[in-house]
Design an enzyme around this catalytic site. Structure first.
Site, PDB file in Angstrom:
ATOM      1  N   TYR A  59       0.833  -1.211   0.000  1.00  0.00           N
ATOM      2  CA  TYR A  59       0.000   0.000   0.000  1.00  0.00           C
ATOM      3  C   TYR A  59       0.864   1.256   0.000  1.00  0.00           C
ATOM      4  O   TYR A  59       1.894   1.327   0.675  1.00  0.00           O
ATOM      5  CB  TYR A  59      -0.963  -0.010   1.196  1.00  0.00           C
ATOM      6  N   PRO A 217     -16.064  -1.416  -0.593  1.00  0.00           N
ATOM      7  CA  PRO A 217     -17.499  -1.586  -0.328  1.00  0.00           C
ATOM      8  C   PRO A 217     -18.355  -0.428  -0.860  1.00  0.00           C
ATOM      9  O   PRO A 217     -19.576  -0.559  -0.917  1.00  0.00           O
ATOM     10  CB  PRO A 217     -17.568  -1.664   1.205  1.00  0.00           C
ATOM     11  N   LEU A 218     -17.702   0.678  -1.272  1.00  0.00           N
ATOM     12  CA  LEU A 218     -18.440   1.767  -1.938  1.00  0.00           C
ATOM     13  C   LEU A 218     -17.961   1.896  -3.383  1.00  0.00           C
ATOM     14  O   LEU A 218     -18.009   2.977  -3.981  1.00  0.00           O
ATOM     15  CB  LEU A 218     -18.215   3.101  -1.201  1.00  0.00           C
ATOM     16  N   GLY A 220     -15.000   1.909  -4.398  1.00  0.00           N
ATOM     17  CA  GLY A 220     -13.841   2.802  -4.473  1.00  0.00           C
ATOM     18  C   GLY A 220     -14.241   4.274  -4.576  1.00  0.00           C
ATOM     19  O   GLY A 220     -13.442   5.108  -4.993  1.00  0.00           O
ATOM     20  N   GLY A 221     -15.476   4.594  -4.206  1.00  0.00           N
ATOM     21  CA  GLY A 221     -15.959   5.982  -4.262  1.00  0.00           C
ATOM     22  C   GLY A 221     -16.789   6.246  -5.512  1.00  0.00           C
ATOM     23  O   GLY A 221     -17.487   7.257  -5.598  1.00  0.00           O
ATOM     24  N   PHE A 224     -20.424   7.425  -5.557  1.00  0.00           N
ATOM     25  CA  PHE A 224     -20.788   8.845  -5.418  1.00  0.00           C
ATOM     26  C   PHE A 224     -20.379   9.674  -6.619  1.00  0.00           C
ATOM     27  O   PHE A 224     -21.047  10.628  -6.976  1.00  0.00           O
ATOM     28  CB  PHE A 224     -20.154   9.430  -4.147  1.00  0.00           C
TER      29      PHE A 224
HETATM   30  N1  LIG Z   1      -7.624  -7.276  -1.032  1.00  0.00           N
HETATM   31  C1  LIG Z   1      -7.579  -6.471  -2.070  1.00  0.00           C
HETATM   32  O1  LIG Z   1      -7.209  -6.859  -3.199  1.00  0.00           O
HETATM   33  C2  LIG Z   1      -7.970  -5.045  -1.875  1.00  0.00           C
HETATM   34  C3  LIG Z   1      -8.142  -4.186  -2.994  1.00  0.00           C
HETATM   35  C4  LIG Z   1      -8.534  -2.858  -2.755  1.00  0.00           C
HETATM   36  C5  LIG Z   1      -8.753  -2.435  -1.446  1.00  0.00           C
HETATM   37  N2  LIG Z   1      -8.560  -3.276  -0.390  1.00  0.00           N
HETATM   38  C6  LIG Z   1      -8.834  -2.859   0.999  1.00  0.00           C
HETATM   39  O2  LIG Z   1     -10.143  -2.365   1.057  1.00  0.00           O
HETATM   40  C7  LIG Z   1     -10.139  -1.060   1.614  1.00  0.00           C
HETATM   41  C8  LIG Z   1     -11.282  -0.284   1.077  1.00  0.00           C
HETATM   42  O3  LIG Z   1     -11.176  -0.135  -0.344  1.00  0.00           O
HETATM   43  P1  LIG Z   1     -11.579   1.241  -1.004  1.00  0.00           P
HETATM   44  O4  LIG Z   1     -10.736   2.330  -0.440  1.00  0.00           O
HETATM   45  O5  LIG Z   1     -11.650   1.081  -2.459  1.00  0.00           O
HETATM   46  O6  LIG Z   1     -13.051   1.390  -0.350  1.00  0.00           O
HETATM   47  P2  LIG Z   1     -14.326   2.260  -0.664  1.00  0.00           P
HETATM   48  O7  LIG Z   1     -14.921   2.571   0.672  1.00  0.00           O
HETATM   49  O8  LIG Z   1     -15.161   1.575  -1.673  1.00  0.00           O
HETATM   50  O9  LIG Z   1     -13.767   3.594  -1.324  1.00  0.00           O
HETATM   51  C9  LIG Z   1     -13.126   4.565  -0.579  1.00  0.00           C
HETATM   52  C10 LIG Z   1     -12.994   5.803  -1.442  1.00  0.00           C
HETATM   53  O10 LIG Z   1     -14.302   6.355  -1.630  1.00  0.00           O
HETATM   54  C11 LIG Z   1     -14.264   7.726  -1.295  1.00  0.00           C
HETATM   55  N3  LIG Z   1     -15.560   8.097  -0.729  1.00  0.00           N
HETATM   56  C12 LIG Z   1     -16.155   7.595   0.351  1.00  0.00           C
HETATM   57  N4  LIG Z   1     -17.342   8.237   0.586  1.00  0.00           N
HETATM   58  C13 LIG Z   1     -17.452   9.147  -0.382  1.00  0.00           C
HETATM   59  C14 LIG Z   1     -18.438  10.120  -0.688  1.00  0.00           C
HETATM   60  N5  LIG Z   1     -19.542  10.272   0.056  1.00  0.00           N
HETATM   61  N6  LIG Z   1     -18.244  10.911  -1.772  1.00  0.00           N
HETATM   62  C15 LIG Z   1     -17.137  10.773  -2.543  1.00  0.00           C
HETATM   63  N7  LIG Z   1     -16.147   9.873  -2.289  1.00  0.00           N
HETATM   64  C16 LIG Z   1     -16.324   9.067  -1.219  1.00  0.00           C
HETATM   65  C17 LIG Z   1     -13.163   7.849  -0.256  1.00  0.00           C
HETATM   66  O11 LIG Z   1     -12.674   9.172  -0.206  1.00  0.00           O
HETATM   67  P3  LIG Z   1     -12.421   9.927   1.215  1.00  0.00           P
HETATM   68  O12 LIG Z   1     -11.224   9.331   1.839  1.00  0.00           O
HETATM   69  O13 LIG Z   1     -12.228  11.347   0.755  1.00  0.00           O
HETATM   70  O14 LIG Z   1     -13.670   9.748   2.033  1.00  0.00           O
HETATM   71  C18 LIG Z   1     -12.143   6.880  -0.804  1.00  0.00           C
HETATM   72  O15 LIG Z   1     -11.357   7.499  -1.809  1.00  0.00           O
HETATM   73  C19 LIG Z   1      -8.732  -0.519   1.297  1.00  0.00           C
HETATM   74  O16 LIG Z   1      -8.329   0.500   2.194  1.00  0.00           O
HETATM   75  C20 LIG Z   1      -7.894  -1.759   1.482  1.00  0.00           C
HETATM   76  O17 LIG Z   1      -7.624  -1.940   2.868  1.00  0.00           O
HETATM   77  C21 LIG Z   1      -8.186  -4.577  -0.594  1.00  0.00           C
END
Ligand SMILES: NC(=O)c1ccc[n+]([C@@H]2O[C@H](COP(=O)([O-])OP(=O)(O)OC[C@H]3O[C@@H](n4cnc5c(N)ncnc54)[C@H](OP(=O)(O)O)[C@@H]3O)[C@@H](O)[C@H]2O)c1
Length: 306
Positions: A59, A217-218, A220-221, A224
């Site tokens: 990461y 779970p969102l 990746g944003g 929104f």
């Molecule tokens: N195992 C794997 O292969 C794998 C792959 C990817 C990720 N992961 C894990 O899963 C975790 C979560 O993944 P993810 O970060 O993609 O999760 P996510 O919750 O789907 O997306 C997070 C992103 O959405 C944005 N976001 C959230 N609420 C929002 C809103 N209301 N309006 C606009 N943007 C919004 C966040 O920005 P802000 O920070 O500005 O709120 C952030 O950039 C990672 O941190 C990692 O630990 C694992």
């Protein structure tokens, strides 16, 4: 009825918070957070009940774990009150790993052991609560990989081990060589990415009774920010359910939609904004009824179920 605040991973007491803090994007904002800012973020998550923190060696181009570890050293809480998760086996072509000529995977025993030692040093800890193999490796020798994982558990460097992005068959192969159960499979799922419902992943999790962890779970944003018709439909469906149940935020309903599944998915939340984590934690108080859940599925798939 609210959801349990903890979820058991192993029979001998390893558990995670029902929602996990994902650290992937820790260094993605403009200015790099200093150790005190990271410590405050850790504190906000823990105050919300998010005691489990999801990492991977790669990461932030191999830099998030150390930045988080610096914050952890400033945080006033106790190591045993949180859970640290990390992953290994993706090898990035990166200036921080000049020996990697191209992106590839490595599940050799030597790489797993070296990677975990680096994660422990970066995170200022002597054990991980959970170690995951990040991606299936086509060259995985199940005997060798399982021996390395079992050795780490025996040495106390990992309390539990699992996988990520594995098919049920890949999971079963590795599990067949281990003296203990794999604790989880961390997979992608959201209101925009529903394939785990039908590709066997969640069936497998229910059959073997492990809680699957859920990444992005969102979406990746994109839930929104996305401009596609599907995203717009899903936002409208979430808004309708939010209005029905009095939830103030679409993210609350999107996370409640995941929690409703009987496989007991554990969403890994990716936001670095405490106020957004607060909105998502409200999902723990919500149980969608079947028709609310299916209304979101219908919007996502663009058609009613058959
Ligand atoms: N195992 C794997 O292969 C794998 C792959 C990817 C990720 N992961 C894990 O899963 C975790 C979560 O993944 P993810 O970060 O993609 O999760 P996510 O919750 O789907 O997306 C997070 C992103 O959405 C944005 N976001 C959230 N609420 C929002 C809103 N209301 N309006 C606009 N943007 C919004 C966040 O920005 P802000 O920070 O500005 O709120 C952030 O950039 C990672 O941190 C990692 O630990 C694992």
């Amino acid at each position: 009825m609210s959801h349990d605040s903890r979820i058991a991973l192993t029979k001998d007491g390893v558990s995670l918070s029902r929602l996990v803090f994902g650290a992937w994007r820790l260094l993605d904002g403009g200015a790099r957070p200093d150790a005190d800012q990271v410590a405050r973020l850790i504190g906000s998550a823990v105050d919300l009940g998010l005691t489990s923190f999801d990492h991977a060696d790669i990461y932030g181009n191999y830099e998030v774990e150390a930045a988080f570890g610096a914050g952890l050293s400033r945080w006033k809480g106790k190591r045993e009150d949180i859970e640290l998760i990390s992953k290994c086996d993706i090898m990035l072509a990166s200036a921080n790993r000049p020996q990697n000529r191209l992106k590839h995977y490595d599940t050799s025993g030597a790489h797993i052991l070296a990677s975990v030692d680096r994660s422990l040093a970066n995170l200022h800890t002597d054990y991980l609560d959970l170690l995951l193999l990040h991606r299936p490796d086509p060259l995985m020798d199940a005997d060798e990989t399982a021996a390395a994982l079992a050795g780490l558990v025996k040495a106390g460097k990992a309390r539990a081990v699992g996988v990520s992005n594995f098919t049920p068959s890949q999971f079963d192969l590795l599990a067949s060589r281990l003296p203990f159960a794999l604790a989880t499979n961390q997979i992608e799922m959201s209101v925009l990415k529903t394939s785990a419902l039908t590709d066997g992943s969640l069936d497998h999790a229910q059959r073997l009774a492990y809680p699957p962890m859920i990444w992005s779970p969102l979406g990746g944003g994109s839930l929104f920010t996305g401009k596609e018709a599907r995203e717009a439909r899903v936002r409208a469906a979430l808004a309708a359910v939010a209005a029905e149940i009095g939830a103030g935020d679409l993210a609350t309903v999107a996370i409640a939609w995941l929690l409703r599944h009987p496989a007991r998915p554990v969403p890994v939340l990716g936001s670095m904004k405490p106020e957004r984590l607060v909105a998502m934690a409200k999902a723990l108080e919500i149980n969608l009824d079947r028709q609310q859940w299916f209304a979101v599925l219908e919007a996502s798939e663009g058609r009613p179920v058959a």
